[in-house]
Design a protein around this motif. Structure first.
Motif, PDB file in Angstrom:
ATOM      1  N   TYR A 132       0.869  -1.179   0.000  1.00  0.00           N
ATOM      2  CA  TYR A 132       0.000   0.000   0.000  1.00  0.00           C
ATOM      3  C   TYR A 132       0.903   1.226   0.000  1.00  0.00           C
ATOM      4  O   TYR A 132       1.810   1.323   0.834  1.00  0.00           O
ATOM      5  CB  TYR A 132      -0.892  -0.048   1.241  1.00  0.00           C
ATOM      6  N   VAL A 135       2.479  -3.543   3.969  1.00  0.00           N
ATOM      7  CA  VAL A 135       1.701  -3.306   5.180  1.00  0.00           C
ATOM      8  C   VAL A 135       1.249  -4.616   5.823  1.00  0.00           C
ATOM      9  O   VAL A 135       0.756  -4.616   6.949  1.00  0.00           O
ATOM     10  CB  VAL A 135       0.472  -2.407   4.909  1.00  0.00           C
ATOM     11  N   LEU A 136       1.408  -5.723   5.077  1.00  0.00           N
ATOM     12  CA  LEU A 136       1.016  -7.003   5.645  1.00  0.00           C
ATOM     13  C   LEU A 136       1.785  -8.120   4.954  1.00  0.00           C
ATOM     14  O   LEU A 136       1.942  -8.121   3.738  1.00  0.00           O
ATOM     15  CB  LEU A 136      -0.490  -7.226   5.456  1.00  0.00           C
ATOM     16  N   ASP A 193      -8.383  -5.076   8.005  1.00  0.00           N
ATOM     17  CA  ASP A 193      -8.189  -3.637   7.796  1.00  0.00           C
ATOM     18  C   ASP A 193      -6.919  -3.334   7.003  1.00  0.00           C
ATOM     19  O   ASP A 193      -6.724  -2.227   6.540  1.00  0.00           O
ATOM     20  CB  ASP A 193      -8.139  -2.917   9.159  1.00  0.00           C
ATOM     21  N   LYS A 194      -6.058  -4.341   6.848  1.00  0.00           N
ATOM     22  CA  LYS A 194      -4.829  -4.105   6.083  1.00  0.00           C
ATOM     23  C   LYS A 194      -4.935  -4.625   4.650  1.00  0.00           C
ATOM     24  O   LYS A 194      -4.005  -4.486   3.867  1.00  0.00           O
ATOM     25  CB  LYS A 194      -3.642  -4.781   6.771  1.00  0.00           C
ATOM     26  N   TYR A 220      -5.957  -3.604   1.918  1.00  0.00           N
ATOM     27  CA  TYR A 220      -6.350  -2.421   1.156  1.00  0.00           C
ATOM     28  C   TYR A 220      -6.694  -2.757  -0.296  1.00  0.00           C
ATOM     29  O   TYR A 220      -5.915  -3.402  -0.986  1.00  0.00           O
ATOM     30  CB  TYR A 220      -5.212  -1.405   1.129  1.00  0.00           C
ATOM     31  N   ALA A 266      -6.529  -9.381  10.061  1.00  0.00           N
ATOM     32  CA  ALA A 266      -5.927  -8.189   9.443  1.00  0.00           C
ATOM     33  C   ALA A 266      -6.749  -7.640   8.288  1.00  0.00           C
ATOM     34  O   ALA A 266      -6.218  -7.071   7.350  1.00  0.00           O
ATOM     35  CB  ALA A 266      -4.504  -8.521   8.978  1.00  0.00           C
TER      36      ALA A 266
END
Lengths: 271, 283
Positions: free
Chosen positions: B219, B224-225, B238-239, B241, B236
């Motif tokens: 991202y 981010v993950l 929310d990660k 994206y 996760a």
């Protein structure tokens, strides 16, 4: 209105379209669905005269596509194809849309008015000085749509608009389609993206092997597993979860999208 | 298993851009993994793919930080041609990859630089077409193929050089649902039977969820993950994206919010249905 009457089409040997009859009204939102090779794209190419019927008729408002010029038909019907990056050649986003309008001989004041309007509609107003080639894939898709919408056509045909689009771009696309439909434009999407169709619930025209095999409400067609599978498609995934509840009589009909399913479960939970 | 691909503090800024497209990239991929590289458009996925096949730094101009190692050797010290023997890259649009007139000529093209006897070339082409279940297409003209068939021919053209890693950039974007599902099963087989490491770049998870074991999410040019698929979908969300999350996993989280405890975000629809009947609507 687009009126298709007993349309047959062949490039020479087998018929690619067989006995197509279809009426698309002003302000309608339709998904033409089917497996690859079903004839979806061949059908929509008849709407602006790119292809002419081998037999039968296609009428757009008062124009017979076999006789009318592509110029007149293109004013009414815009087709946006799958690979937009192949059609750009201007130095800026603004010029690209301007070129589309110049083709139709519009004066400058009108052009400026329209360019500003479509760039805003397609969330591209911040990018007007950028080169089309430096845009992301999703932005390029929207620019292709902006060019097609620039001269304010009444019928907009989008070929596989969600292919390769991330979640955000799908959300933007959904909003754009909603605005167009509110403006009484006819929006026709050619797609095999069943989840997208399940969410927006347009009228669905299902094709298989050159023929229309079903024409009706998304909820009826997308919950008909047998019909979908025999047309080379799969039902939306919520159907697999909601079907057993329907079979047990807990819900009144199979549910095709997650929002409706959740709403139904909430109702059940409340009793 | 040993590491086949490693990014070490990697960053890249294209000439003409002010900002780095990707930065602080660190991860390792081991032999035999099946990884999904995901995230929204413009996040840097394709830039990483270019770095994996050596197009960065050898072809794209710009400023590169850190390094990318293939089998422990920096891509800076390898030619693109050499890298392509280890890492195969399948483009998003098969029309950009196929350029010969017939299937056999297109698939054999990559072997023509290897000085193989003609017999051996034909055998290799036949073997790979057979593996992909398209042996009957061998002598077909390319323009008569369907989209799904073209995609398989493009993959055959890459696999024939026997790479250890296969990178596919949004391979299902233009495929019909049937062909897309077929492709995922094929990748699973290549991974399990031939031990080929698969790196799938996509923002659709629904098709790949059963096969992909690890998710790396980019991202704004940063990772981010980096987690197992199950952990990613369980803890996760929310990660993830820009990623189109499978419906079943979305339902899992809604039930969690409602205070239920369904077994897993990666669950068959029928099992979730059974759970709903038992616990949620108590039929």
């Amino acid at each position: 209105m687009i009126l298709v009457e007993d349309l047959w089409f062949t490039y020479g040997e087998d018929f690619i379209l067989k006995n197509i009859n279809l009426e698309i009204g002003k302000g309608e939102f339709i998904a033409i669905m089917g497996d690859n090779g079903a004839g979806k794209t061949t059908l929509v190419k008849h709407f602006n005269g790119l292809l002419k019927p081998s037999k039968g008729k296609v009428i757009v408002d008062d124009l017979d596509t076999s006789k009318a010029s592509i110029y007149d038909l293109s004013r009414k019907v815009a087709l946006v194809f799958q690979y937009p990056e192949k059609m750009f050649f201007s130095e800026t986003v603004w010029d690209e849309v301007n070129f589309a309008l110049k083709n139709f001989g519009f004066d400058e004041d009108y052009r400026i008015h329209r360019i500003n309007k479509v760039l805003a509609l397609l969330w591209l107003d911040g990018l007007k000085d950028r080169s089309p080639f430096t845009l992301s894939g999703g932005e390029q898709r929207r620019l292709a749509l902006a060019c097609a919408l620039a001269w304010d056509p009444d019928y907009i045909v989008l070929d596989e608009p969600t292919a390769g689009q991330d979640k955000y771009q799908r959300e933007i696309l959904t909003k754009i389609i909603q605005v167009l439909v509110e403006q009484e434009k006819s929006v026709i999407i050619v797609t095999h993206d069943i989840e997208f169709v399940a969410e927006l619930k347009p009228r669905v025209v299902l094709m298989y092997n050159g023929e229309i095999v079903a024409d009706g409400a998304a909820e009826d067609i997308l919950s008909n597993e047998k019909l979908l599978r025999s047309s080379g498609l799969y039902p939306p995934s919520v159907i697999d979860v909601s079907r057993p509840l329907f079979d047990k009589g807990i819900i009144k009909k199979p549910i095709i999208n997650i929002h409706d399913f959740i709403a139904a479960l909430e109702m059940l939970a409340r009793g | 298993m040993s590491v086949i691909l490693e990014f070490k503090d990697f960053g890249f800024r294209y000439t003409g851009n002010k900002e780095f497209t990707v930065r602080d990239i660190n991860f390792r991929i081991r032999h035999g993994e099946f990884v999904m590289l995901s995230g929204p458009s413009g996040g840097g996925k394709t830039t990483l793919a270019r770095a994996m096949v050596g197009l960065i730094p050898h072809f794209y101009m710009g400023e590169m930080e850190g390094s990318v190692l293939i089998d422990g050797v920096s891509t800076k010290n390898k030619e693109v041609k050499e890298i392509s023997r280890t890492i195969g890259y399948v483009f998003q649009n098969p029309d950009n990859q196929i350029f010969m007139t017939t299937v056999i000529r297109d698939v054999a093209f990559r072997l023509e630089f290897m000085d193989l006897p003609k017999e051996e070339m034909i055998n290799r082409v036949r073997y790979i077409l057979d593996k992909l279940g398209i042996a009957d297409l061998m002598y077909r003209r390319v323009e008569t193929l369907s989209g799904g068939e073209k995609q398989k021919v493009a993959i055959a053209g890459v696999l024939v050089a026997q790479p250890k890693v296969l990178i596919l950039d949004e391979p299902t974007a233009y495929l019909s649902p049937k062909s897309a599902l077929g492709l995922m099963k094929l990748l699973d087989r290549l991974n399990k039977e031939l031990g080929i490491t698969i790196i799938l770049i996509d923002h659709r998870m629904d098709l790949a969820i059963q096969y992909v074991k690890r998710m790396i999410v980019l991202y704004n040019g940063r990772i981010v993950l980096d987690a197992s698929t199950k952990d990613a979908l369980e803890t996760a969300l929310d990660k993830l994206y820009g990623i189109n999350i499978p419906t079943i996993s979305r339902l899992y989280h809604i039930f969690k919010r409602w205070g239920y405890n369904p077994p897993s975000p990666i669950i068959e629809a029928e099992d979730l249905s059974r759970y709903i009947l038992k616990e949620v609507v108590k039929a």
